[in-house]
Write an enzyme that holds these catalytic residues in place. Structure first.
Site, PDB file in Angstrom:
ATOM      1  N   GLY A  20       0.801  -1.216   0.000  1.00 25.67           N
ATOM      2  CA  GLY A  20       0.000   0.000   0.000  1.00 25.67           C
ATOM      3  C   GLY A  20       0.835   1.268   0.000  1.00 25.67           C
ATOM      4  N   ASN A  33      -5.465  -7.024  -2.273  1.00 22.59           N
ATOM      5  CA  ASN A  33      -4.449  -5.959  -2.307  1.00 22.59           C
ATOM      6  C   ASN A  33      -4.902  -4.764  -3.155  1.00 22.59           C
ATOM      7  OD1 ASN A  33      -1.808  -8.424  -2.784  1.00 22.59           O
ATOM      8  ND2 ASN A  33      -2.662  -7.667  -0.864  1.00 22.59           N
ATOM      9  N   LEU A  34      -5.780  -5.061  -4.114  1.00 20.36           N
ATOM     10  CA  LEU A  34      -6.004  -4.084  -5.184  1.00 20.36           C
ATOM     11  C   LEU A  34      -6.846  -2.888  -4.758  1.00 20.36           C
ATOM     12  CD1 LEU A  34      -6.464  -6.520  -8.198  1.00 20.36           C
ATOM     13  CD2 LEU A  34      -4.409  -5.323  -7.441  1.00 20.36           C
ATOM     14  N   GLN A  35      -7.392  -2.921  -3.553  1.00 18.80           N
ATOM     15  CA  GLN A  35      -8.134  -1.764  -3.031  1.00 18.80           C
ATOM     16  C   GLN A  35      -7.189  -0.584  -2.786  1.00 18.80           C
ATOM     17  OE1 GLN A  35      -7.355  -1.553   0.470  1.00 18.80           O
ATOM     18  NE2 GLN A  35      -9.099  -0.619   1.561  1.00 18.80           N
ATOM     19  N   ASP A  55       5.216  -4.337   6.948  1.00 22.12           N
ATOM     20  CA  ASP A  55       4.039  -4.533   7.779  1.00 22.12           C
ATOM     21  C   ASP A  55       4.384  -5.067   9.166  1.00 22.12           C
ATOM     22  OD1 ASP A  55       1.425  -3.914   7.530  1.00 22.12           O
ATOM     23  OD2 ASP A  55       0.765  -5.889   6.856  1.00 22.12           O
ATOM     24  N   CYS A  97      16.769   7.671  15.134  1.00 22.72           N
ATOM     25  CA  CYS A  97      16.470   6.495  14.313  1.00 22.72           C
ATOM     26  C   CYS A  97      15.213   5.844  14.882  1.00 22.72           C
ATOM     27  CB  CYS A  97      17.655   5.522  14.289  1.00 22.72           C
ATOM     28  SG  CYS A  97      17.868   4.543  15.795  1.00 22.72           S
ATOM     29  N   CYS A 128      -2.411  -4.072   8.719  1.00 23.46           N
ATOM     30  CA  CYS A 128      -3.588  -3.722   7.914  1.00 23.46           C
ATOM     31  C   CYS A 128      -4.461  -4.935   7.610  1.00 23.46           C
ATOM     32  CB  CYS A 128      -3.142  -3.077   6.611  1.00 23.46           C
ATOM     33  SG  CYS A 128      -2.256  -1.545   6.878  1.00 23.46           S
ATOM     34  N   CYS A 141      20.529   5.343  22.764  1.00 25.03           N
ATOM     35  CA  CYS A 141      20.004   4.430  21.733  1.00 25.03           C
ATOM     36  C   CYS A 141      21.043   3.358  21.405  1.00 25.03           C
ATOM     37  CB  CYS A 141      19.664   5.213  20.467  1.00 25.03           C
ATOM     38  SG  CYS A 141      19.206   4.142  19.084  1.00 25.03           S
ATOM     39  N   CYS A 148      22.101   4.063  17.481  1.00 26.51           N
ATOM     40  CA  CYS A 148      22.810   5.258  17.012  1.00 26.51           C
ATOM     41  C   CYS A 148      23.257   6.171  18.147  1.00 26.51           C
ATOM     42  CB  CYS A 148      21.955   6.031  16.014  1.00 26.51           C
ATOM     43  SG  CYS A 148      20.625   6.996  16.760  1.00 26.51           S
TER      44      CYS A 148
END
Lengths: 91, 395
Positions: free
Chosen positions: B159, B188-190, B248, B289, B306, B363, B366
């Site tokens: 997406g 997926n095509l939506q 994802d 980061c 999603c 961190c 970094c």
């Protein structure tokens, strides 16, 4: 009263509300009052020790409270708290 | 009495100050702007290094953008010194106070053995294809040349990646790499508009390659049909200038973050949930980061992807385009990329909220005591626990 913006991922646990007015003079007090009113939010925002979970960031007027005074950060009536949980969705 | 060309040039030469190529070369490093006023075809055959090109025919309309300060020192040159003298007089009329013309022009500059360069040229088709970019002074032919020489890697052809790669390809980003091991599914095509109904069941990398090829044959499409893991991440990202993170799962996002920090490659990050998106640019060691922002991953039930939570199809579209925009800004060195700032887009409110992010000195990726500077070995950091069985698919 400070305003708390509830992110979409936590809205179910906050009665579907997007924004709440919560009493409190520090971030900690607001979070405490918020989780008392909506207990389902507690585990998502706070650790068992009562500190903020590291996968949720809290911003007061756009600034991360981790770099202010964490839960002791003072908040005024006109301040807005934004809860920012990590989201992984790539669409 | 009618004024002849000779009369005019006498007048011009009397009013315009001239410098020799030797003097012009000496003045070159002193903050003076060297302006080539020849035609584009002449410029394309070679010009003085660091000169800017403002053809004489567009002098009046373009000089203010090129040299806004009317008291700034300017040296004009053409092929032999005539057109630049005429142009210098024109600039004096416009109020420019420190303009000189280079006597002898580019011919003398070159014949005396000084350095010159041939500009990057576009084919006539490219000039037409990118004409709207070429018209923007901040992009222009140099910017377009940069884009055509740039390499962008997209993690996920889903997406976020779909709209991003289409626009990056349209913009003429020369190399577009895509990491995805999935196949195109009807669901997926939506939103995943790089794919199509007739390519359901095809590998996403193949499907995306077909769409990109059809859109812009200038683009070299590199398919990485594999899942991003600790073992291959370094190989996958090497050589790319910018990475777009559209995965994802948290696992992949941490893996990518750590490797990108090590390789010092900026990551344009976006994520979506239903009606909302987050966007930021992680520029290693300049801004925070991903680990600075989210030191640990949430438990899976708190952060559904999603495929579980759903998403309004246009939201990753909006966020993917913002990612592409930030990538182009980073590649072109334009504006203020979203480094150290995070944008929340709320489609229901039609609102953008900006938050300030900071580097975490502690961190592990970094921070000052980070185990992995740019020279550190490519060793994966301990990753926050995520649910097992998650894959790097982009649903």
């Amino acid at each position: 009263m400070p305003t708390v913006r509830i992110p979409p991922v936590l809205r179910t646990q906050a009665g579907g509300q997007k924004q709440l007015q919560i009493l409190g003079t520090t971030v900690g007090e607001v979070i405490q009052a918020l989780t008392s009113a909506h207990p389902a939010l507690r585990d998502q925002l706070l650790t068992t020790d009562g500190t903020l979970n590291r996968f949720v960031n809290v911003f007061v007027n756009g600034s991360d409270v981790r770099y202010l005074q964490e839960l002791e950060t003072p908040v005024g009536d006109s301040d807005t708290l934004i809860l920012l949980p990590a989201m992984a969705g790539g669409g | 009495m009618t004024k002849t060309y000779s009369d005019l040039m006498r007048e011009v030469r009397a009013s315009v100050r001239e410098v020799s190529p030797t003097e012009a070369e000496l003045l070159g490093g002193t903050g003076v702007t060297l302006v080539d006023v020849r035609e584009s075809t002449e410029w394309d055959e070679g010009h003085v290094p660091d000169a800017i090109h403002v053809p004489r025919g567009f002098l009046e309309s373009r000089i203010e953008a090129a040299v806004p300060d009317r008291d700034a020192p300017v040296i004009l040159y053409c092929a032999g010194g005539v057109r630049s003298a005429l142009a210098a007089r024109q600039l004096a009329e416009l109020g420019y106070t420190d303009v000189v013309s280079m006597a002898g022009g580019f011919q003398q500059w070159k014949s005396e053995g000084r350095s010159w360069q041939r500009p990057f040229t576009l084919t006539p088709e490219q000039k037409q294809r990118y004409s709207r970019h070429l018209l923007i002074p901040e992009v222009g032919i140099e910017g377009q040349a940069k884009l055509l020489g740039s390499k962008v890697l997209l993690i996920g052809a889903g997406g976020l990646g779909s709209p991003a790669m289409l626009y990056l390809a349209a913009a003429g980003v020369g190399t577009i790499g895509v990491v995805d091991f999935d196949t195109v599914d009807l669901s997926n095509l939506q939103r995943q508009i790089v794919h199509s109904t007739e390519r359901i069941g095809h590998k996403k990398t193949d499907s995306a390659a077909e769409a990109i090829r059809a859109l812009n044959p200038d683009v070299r499409f590199v398919a990485h049909e594999e899942m991003l893991t600790d073992d291959n991440v370094e190989r996958l990202i090497t050589g790319y200038d910018v990475i777009l993170d559209g995965t994802d799962t948290f696992e992949t996002r941490y893996t990518l973050n750590d490797a990108a920090v090590r390789a010092r490659i900026p990551v344009v990050h976006a994520s979506v949930f239903r009606f909302e998106g987050q966007l930021t640019v992680f520029q290693p060691f300049e801004g925070p980061c991903y680990r600075c922002l989210y030191p640990t991953a949430p438990p899976p039930e708190l952060a559904p992807g999603c495929s579980v939570a759903g998403v309004l199809g246009v939201v990753p579209g909006t966020m993917g385009l913002l990612q592409a925009t930030e990538a182009l800004k980073v590649l072109l060195g334009l504006g203020e990329p979203l480094i150290g700032r995070l944008l929340i887009y709320d489609a229901l409110d039609s609102s953008f909220t900006e938050l300030t992010l900071r580097r975490d000195p502690a961190c592990p990726a970094c921070g000052s005591g980070a185990a992995m500077g740019a020279d550190a070995p490519a060793r994966p950091l301990a990753r926050p626990s995520v649910a097992s069985g998650q894959t790097a698919g982009v649903s």
